[in-house]
Design an enzyme around this catalytic site. Structure first.
Site, PDB file in Angstrom:
ATOM      1  N   CYS A  99     -76.737  88.825   5.275  1.00  0.00           N
ATOM      2  CA  CYS A  99     -77.579  88.611   4.092  1.00  0.00           C
ATOM      3  C   CYS A  99     -76.757  88.659   2.811  1.00  0.00           C
ATOM      4  O   CYS A  99     -77.205  88.163   1.791  1.00  0.00           O
ATOM      5  CB  CYS A  99     -78.668  89.663   4.064  1.00  0.00           C
ATOM      6  SG  CYS A  99     -77.988  91.302   4.167  1.00  0.00           S
ATOM      7  N   GLU A 147     -85.578  94.915   2.719  1.00  0.00           N
ATOM      8  CA  GLU A 147     -84.219  94.378   2.557  1.00  0.00           C
ATOM      9  C   GLU A 147     -84.282  92.946   3.055  1.00  0.00           C
ATOM     10  O   GLU A 147     -84.241  92.699   4.260  1.00  0.00           O
ATOM     11  CB  GLU A 147     -83.230  95.183   3.413  1.00  0.00           C
ATOM     12  CG  GLU A 147     -83.157  96.657   3.097  1.00  0.00           C
ATOM     13  CD  GLU A 147     -82.292  96.948   1.881  1.00  0.00           C
ATOM     14  OE1 GLU A 147     -81.519  96.074   1.470  1.00  0.00           O
ATOM     15  OE2 GLU A 147     -82.421  98.055   1.330  1.00  0.00           O
ATOM     16  N   LEU A 148     -84.377  91.995   2.128  1.00  0.00           N
ATOM     17  CA  LEU A 148     -84.717  90.625   2.547  1.00  0.00           C
ATOM     18  C   LEU A 148     -83.561  89.652   2.337  1.00  0.00           C
ATOM     19  O   LEU A 148     -82.425  90.060   2.139  1.00  0.00           O
ATOM     20  CB  LEU A 148     -85.978  90.190   1.803  1.00  0.00           C
ATOM     21  CG  LEU A 148     -87.143  91.181   1.907  1.00  0.00           C
ATOM     22  CD1 LEU A 148     -88.340  90.733   1.091  1.00  0.00           C
ATOM     23  CD2 LEU A 148     -87.545  91.420   3.360  1.00  0.00           C
ATOM     24  N   TRP A 206     -81.456  90.710  14.038  1.00  0.00           N
ATOM     25  CA  TRP A 206     -80.489  90.558  15.122  1.00  0.00           C
ATOM     26  C   TRP A 206     -79.044  90.488  14.629  1.00  0.00           C
ATOM     27  O   TRP A 206     -78.124  90.559  15.410  1.00  0.00           O
ATOM     28  CB  TRP A 206     -80.787  89.271  15.912  1.00  0.00           C
ATOM     29  CG  TRP A 206     -81.032  88.097  14.990  1.00  0.00           C
ATOM     30  CD1 TRP A 206     -82.255  87.639  14.583  1.00  0.00           C
ATOM     31  CD2 TRP A 206     -80.055  87.299  14.304  1.00  0.00           C
ATOM     32  NE1 TRP A 206     -82.090  86.602  13.683  1.00  0.00           N
ATOM     33  CE2 TRP A 206     -80.755  86.367  13.500  1.00  0.00           C
ATOM     34  CE3 TRP A 206     -78.657  87.278  14.304  1.00  0.00           C
ATOM     35  CZ2 TRP A 206     -80.101  85.430  12.699  1.00  0.00           C
ATOM     36  CZ3 TRP A 206     -78.007  86.349  13.497  1.00  0.00           C
ATOM     37  CH2 TRP A 206     -78.732  85.435  12.712  1.00  0.00           C
ATOM     38  N   ASN A 207     -78.828  90.279  13.318  1.00  0.00           N
ATOM     39  CA  ASN A 207     -77.456  89.955  12.890  1.00  0.00           C
ATOM     40  C   ASN A 207     -76.507  91.151  12.919  1.00  0.00           C
ATOM     41  O   ASN A 207     -75.304  90.983  13.054  1.00  0.00           O
ATOM     42  CB  ASN A 207     -77.440  89.238  11.530  1.00  0.00           C
ATOM     43  CG  ASN A 207     -77.973  90.086  10.400  1.00  0.00           C
ATOM     44  OD1 ASN A 207     -78.646  91.082  10.634  1.00  0.00           O
ATOM     45  ND2 ASN A 207     -77.671  89.696   9.186  1.00  0.00           N
ATOM     46  N   LYS A 236     -88.873  98.964  15.883  1.00  0.00           N
ATOM     47  CA  LYS A 236     -89.113  97.676  16.564  1.00  0.00           C
ATOM     48  C   LYS A 236     -87.841  96.856  16.407  1.00  0.00           C
ATOM     49  O   LYS A 236     -87.507  96.398  15.324  1.00  0.00           O
ATOM     50  CB  LYS A 236     -90.300  96.965  15.910  1.00  0.00           C
ATOM     51  CG  LYS A 236     -91.048  96.004  16.800  1.00  0.00           C
ATOM     52  CD  LYS A 236     -90.243  94.815  17.296  1.00  0.00           C
ATOM     53  CE  LYS A 236     -90.174  93.698  16.295  1.00  0.00           C
ATOM     54  NZ  LYS A 236     -89.216  92.624  16.699  1.00  0.00           N
ATOM     55  N   GLU A 256     -80.825  79.933   1.462  1.00  0.00           N
ATOM     56  CA  GLU A 256     -79.823  80.682   2.222  1.00  0.00           C
ATOM     57  C   GLU A 256     -79.485  79.878   3.488  1.00  0.00           C
ATOM     58  O   GLU A 256     -80.380  79.555   4.276  1.00  0.00           O
ATOM     59  CB  GLU A 256     -80.451  82.028   2.589  1.00  0.00           C
ATOM     60  CG  GLU A 256     -79.561  83.012   3.274  1.00  0.00           C
ATOM     61  CD  GLU A 256     -80.345  84.278   3.674  1.00  0.00           C
ATOM     62  OE1 GLU A 256     -81.542  84.185   4.000  1.00  0.00           O
ATOM     63  OE2 GLU A 256     -79.726  85.350   3.667  1.00  0.00           O
ATOM     64  N   GLY A 314     -85.002  91.781   7.046  1.00  0.00           N
ATOM     65  CA  GLY A 314     -85.202  90.457   7.648  1.00  0.00           C
ATOM     66  C   GLY A 314     -85.451  89.429   6.566  1.00  0.00           C
ATOM     67  O   GLY A 314     -85.018  89.592   5.421  1.00  0.00           O
ATOM     68  N   SER A 315     -86.177  88.394   6.937  1.00  0.00           N
ATOM     69  CA  SER A 315     -86.344  87.275   6.006  1.00  0.00           C
ATOM     70  C   SER A 315     -87.412  87.578   4.948  1.00  0.00           C
ATOM     71  O   SER A 315     -88.319  88.390   5.175  1.00  0.00           O
ATOM     72  CB  SER A 315     -86.731  86.021   6.784  1.00  0.00           C
ATOM     73  OG  SER A 315     -87.962  86.249   7.427  1.00  0.00           O
TER      74      SER A 315
END
Ligand code: NAD
Ligand code: SSN
Length: 538
Positions: A337, A303-304, A202-203, A226, A435, A281-282
């Site tokens: 991130c 990409e975490l 969402w960021n 998604k 984080e 995401g996370s």
């Protein structure tokens, strides 16, 4: 777009913030240790120039707007006001399979299109994003909360991925390889991997999506995207623009879910038709998806999360370092991130840096992202506020000093937190290893280069790292020793569609953007042609 211009658009708010303190000091202000705006008229729903870009209760599958088979929907709320923005389809297994089927059928013809044709499609989509930039930015601010100027910067950044990859699409080359066997001729063909599942956070409701779709379409893949339940409307507007750009049916499919996210995620990561999953995401969710993908051995890009060290050496230009720290730490209120998460400042300049940095942060104005003069909006939801508050309380309890902010802003709404500066940070505090993903800057003192590089690397993740120094030898040394995928030297801004974006360690693998982003969506087929005989005799 040239990178300097890109950075101006991406980070316009921070710069305005530092220039317009006097002007803002005349605004009505609720006084904390920094500026915060009282609830204003911005609680009214924003208006779009083109209201047809706001798609409610429908997803985009096979070139059509469809509802969930169950008819179920979920609510999306404005993080600044808590008010309902609208509802979206709660897709489930069957709905997701339908989107995958559409992408599979479309792949058969789309893979055969020329690079030039795909380039034109991406370029048309890019042009439409630019034409509709204001409405896209409005949707981003509405559902994500970031200030409108930041949202406009994101639209430019997002559109630039389409521009960049539209330019790459016609230039996809294989290789010819000298064989070890006389008479053999060897070459490679770069082929699209197939149907891809793209899962985004969402960021950056637009940019995280275009950064994946751009290369996927450039090489001839089709996609099921998604989008995050918190910010679906920007992506659905992008789908509408894809439709207008003439993207063939089934090539891009956008689906939404909230409660059903794990169910949808499982279909996307286990369905045999999906050949590639790209996730941003996370780290915990990334690990889960990787496990799920193993059953069908999908190609993966992850990409975490990050925990970026930001190091200021005694020999740095302190003002430049302050500017870099402000833009790196407080971009999107700390919810990126690549945000600086641990700011290490060498003892010789610690006090000067802390004082100048705190002064800049005091200039911020917190409020609804639609309000004029607001530099920092709300966080995305109460869980984000909870984590930020817990990190500040933990640091305070263990001896850190709150120099700016440090508290929630309930008068503005449940999702607001003061931009915060803490000094006297130590390695035992939660912020040293986790984080924060929020507007909290903790300043850690250090003595030597060796010590700080060891501290910087003492984390399981490795996405971005930054440092400020004028010593060229140190620049090479430290850049080579930081265990991260991206390094910013004397800058806090590194994001650019032309540069490879991605991490090492538990920040994941794969690169997005740039020339390297293309390969993530391709397979390399090798062809050996035997019996060619020996070279011509003279
Ligand atoms: N490395 C990068 O490029 C990058 C970029 C942005 C954000 N991030 C990271 O993302 C995190 C913040 O984003 P977040 O809170 O939305 O992360 P998240 O992992 O909770 O969610 C990201 C996306 O995954 C979806 N998701 C969650 N569980 C899922 C499941 N079981 N199956 C399928 N999809 C699932 C969410 O709906 C969302 O669309 C931070 O850690 C941040 O560092 C990384
Ligand atoms: O949050 C992660 C992505 C941010 C960026 O692309 O700069």
């Amino acid at each position: 777009m040239a990178s300097s211009l890109l950075q101006k658009t991406l980070f316009s708010v921070s710069r305005t913030a530092t220039r317009s303190q006097f002007r803002r000091s005349t605004l009505p202000i609720v006084t904390y240790s920094l500026h915060s705006r009282s609830r204003l008229a911005s609680t009214m729903a924003p208006k779009l120039k083109d209201p047809s870009l706001f798609k409610q209760d429908v997803c985009y599958v096979n070139g059509e707007w469809v509802k969930a088979k169950s008819g179920k929907t979920f609510e999306v709320n404005d993080p600044a006001t808590g008010k309902l923005i609208g509802t979206c389809p709660e897709f489930a297994k069957q709905d997701t399979e339908r989107a995958i089927d559409a992408a599979e059928v479309a792949f058969e013809s789309f893979r055969k299109t020329t690079g030039r044709e795909r380039s034109k499609l991406l370029r048309r989509w890019y042009d439409l994003m630019v034409e509709n930039a204001e409405d896209l930015a409005t949707l981003i601010t509405w559902e994500n909360g970031k200030p409108l100027a930041d949202a406009k910067g994101e639209v430019t950044y997002a559109a630039n991925f389409f521009e960049w990859f539209s330019e790459e699409a016609p230039r996809i080359y294989g290789d010819t390889i000298p064989s070890s066997t006389p008479g053999n001729r060897v070459w490679t063909i770069k082929e699209p991997v197939g149907v891809c599942a793209l899962i985004t956070p969402w960021n950056f409701p637009a940019a995280m999506i275009t950064r994946k779709i751009g290369p996927a379409l450039a090489v001839g893949c089709t996609v099921v995207c998604k989008t995050p339940g918190e910010t679906p409307y920007t992506s659905l507007a992008l789908a509408e623009l894809a439709h207008r750009a003439g993207v063939p049916k089934g090539v891009v499919n956008f689906i939404t879910a909230m409660a059903n996210t794990p169910e949808v995620g499982e279909v996307l990561t286990t369905h045999p038709t999906i050949r590639k999953v790209s996730f941003t995401g996370s780290t915990p969710v990334g690990k889960l998806l990787m496990k799920q993908c193993s059953s069908t051995l999908k190609k993966l890009s992850l990409e975490l999360g990050g925990n970026a060290p930001f190091i200021v050496f005694d020999d740095a230009d302190v003002d430049l370092a302050v500017e870099g720290a402000v833009s790196s730490k407080f971009r999107s209120s700390g919810q990126t991130c690549v945000c600086a998460n641990r700011i290490y400042v060498q003892n010789g300049i610690y006090d000067e840096f802390a004082q100048k940095f705190a002064a800049k942060v005091r200039e911020f104005t917190v409020g609804n992202g639609f309000d004029k003069g607001v530099t920092h909006g709300p966080l995305i939801h109460h869980r984000a506020i909870g984590k930020v508050d817990q990190h500040v309380r933990d640091a305070e309890q263990k001896g850190a000093k709150i120099v700016v902010g440090g508290h929630k802003l309930p008068d503005l709404g449940p999702n607001f937190f003061q931009p915060t500066v803490l000094t006297g940070m130590t390695a035992d505090m939660a912020m040293a290893s986790e984080e924060t993903f929020g507007p909290v800057a903790g300043l850690f003192p250090f003595d030597t280069e060796e010590e700080v590089v060891r501290l910087a690397n003492a984390t399981l993740v490795g996405l971005a790292g930054y440092f400020f120094s004028k010593d060229l030898h140190r620049v090479y040394r430290v850049a080579e020793h930081l265990e991260v995928g991206m390094v910013g030297v004397n800058t806090g801004l590194i994001s650019d569609p032309a540069s490879p974006f991605g991490g090492v360690k538990e920040s994941g693998f794969g690169r997005e953007g740039s020339l390297y982003g293309i390969g993530e969506y391709q397979t390399t087929k090798m062809v050996t042609y035997g019996g060619m005989g020996l070279p011509l005799q003279s």
